[in-house]
Design a protein around this motif. Structure first.
Motif: not given
Length: 272
Positions: A124-140
């Motif tokens: 669950k700790g890993g989920v939290n930063n996965f979200v931030r990184a994926a959000a940057m990948d998919l924002a475009p």
């Protein structure tokens, strides 16, 4: 989506609210299987607008007792489950120009320590930063990615719970389980890691909520009302994470408690 078709069909039946649903069983750690069940959904409806990642193995053991095999299995289910579903569903969204929403379910265990669940807490700790990184990948592509943090909910669908799971959920507060520091004859130095005495109310709102509360919050987070929210975490836990560890809000009989629950059937969001 689950590996167990019967449990998925029961879940679909229990949550039918006049719309359509389908069970899509599969192994979230197998890329081919994930692609297959995503394709099945696309074949039926032609698009996916919302993905909720929630694959995880509950329970486990503490750091002194967890086996390498069980730790690895738990990490594999959560990490590959979130990654593969996000990757494959996000590709389907991007290919179709869908400004979708992806919600990854985190946990209070991803933000603070709790004994007896070392692999789950790691996941669950890993989920939290996965979200931030994926959000940057998919924002475009206009695809939003957020996490949602509940704490242990009070089940409102006990008919879907296996007897073994029900036994864990019905355990008294502070009960020791899963090797969380139980003294044994072979290891007399072992100490309990959870206080087993009386506990004052630990959640300021008097309850941690139910799965229906989780459904309301995720529905809102995936709606157009949250169109600019991405790469962040929504906490719905009755104030548990916000509370200072030394502060207890009131005795149980003095807590106002949460407002009455609005049934999910009556909480349809208007189209914006």
């Amino acid at each position: 989506m689950s590996r167990r078709a019967p449990s998925m069909r029961a879940c679909v039946a229990s949550h039918a609210t006049g719309g359509e649903g389908m069970a899509a069983p599969g192994d979230v750690t197998d890329e081919a299987q994930v692609q297959r069940y995503v394709d099945a959904v696309l074949e039926r409806w032609g698009r996916i607008d919302i993905l909720v990642n929630n694959a995880a193995l509950l329970g486990g053991r503490g750091v002194l007792d967890e086996s390498a095999a069980d730790f690895e299995r738990s990490v594999r289910v959560s990490s590959l489950g979130y990654f593969l579903n996000t990757k494959i569903v996000a590709r389907s969204m991007a290919e179709r120009g869908i400004r979708g929403s992806i919600v990854c379910v985190s946990s209070s265990n991803g933000w603070s320590g709790s004994p007896g669940v070392i692999a789950y807490a790691f996941n669950k700790g890993g989920v939290n930063n996965f979200v931030r990184a994926a959000a940057m990948d998919l924002a475009p592509y206009g695809i939003r990615v957020n996490s949602f943090t509940p704490t242990a909910p009070t089940p409102d669908n006990p008919e879907l719970l296996a007897e073994g799971v029900r036994g864990v959920l019905d355990a008294p507060p502070g009960a020791l389980r899963n090797g969380s520091g139980v003294e044994t004859a072979a290891e007399p130095w072992r100490r309990p890691v959870r206080w087993q005495g009386e506990r004052a109310p630990m959640v300021p709102m008097g309850t941690t909520g139910t799965p229906t509360d989780i459904g309301h919050a995720i529905a809102w987070l995936s709606s157009d009302y949250a169109r600019l929210i991405t790469g962040t975490d929504l906490v719905v836990d009755g104030g548990a994470r916000a509370r200072n560890f030394a502060y207890i809000p009131a005795a149980a009989e003095q807590l106002a408690g949460p407002v009455p629950l609005i049934a999910l059937d009556d909480a349809a969001l208007p189209v914006v």
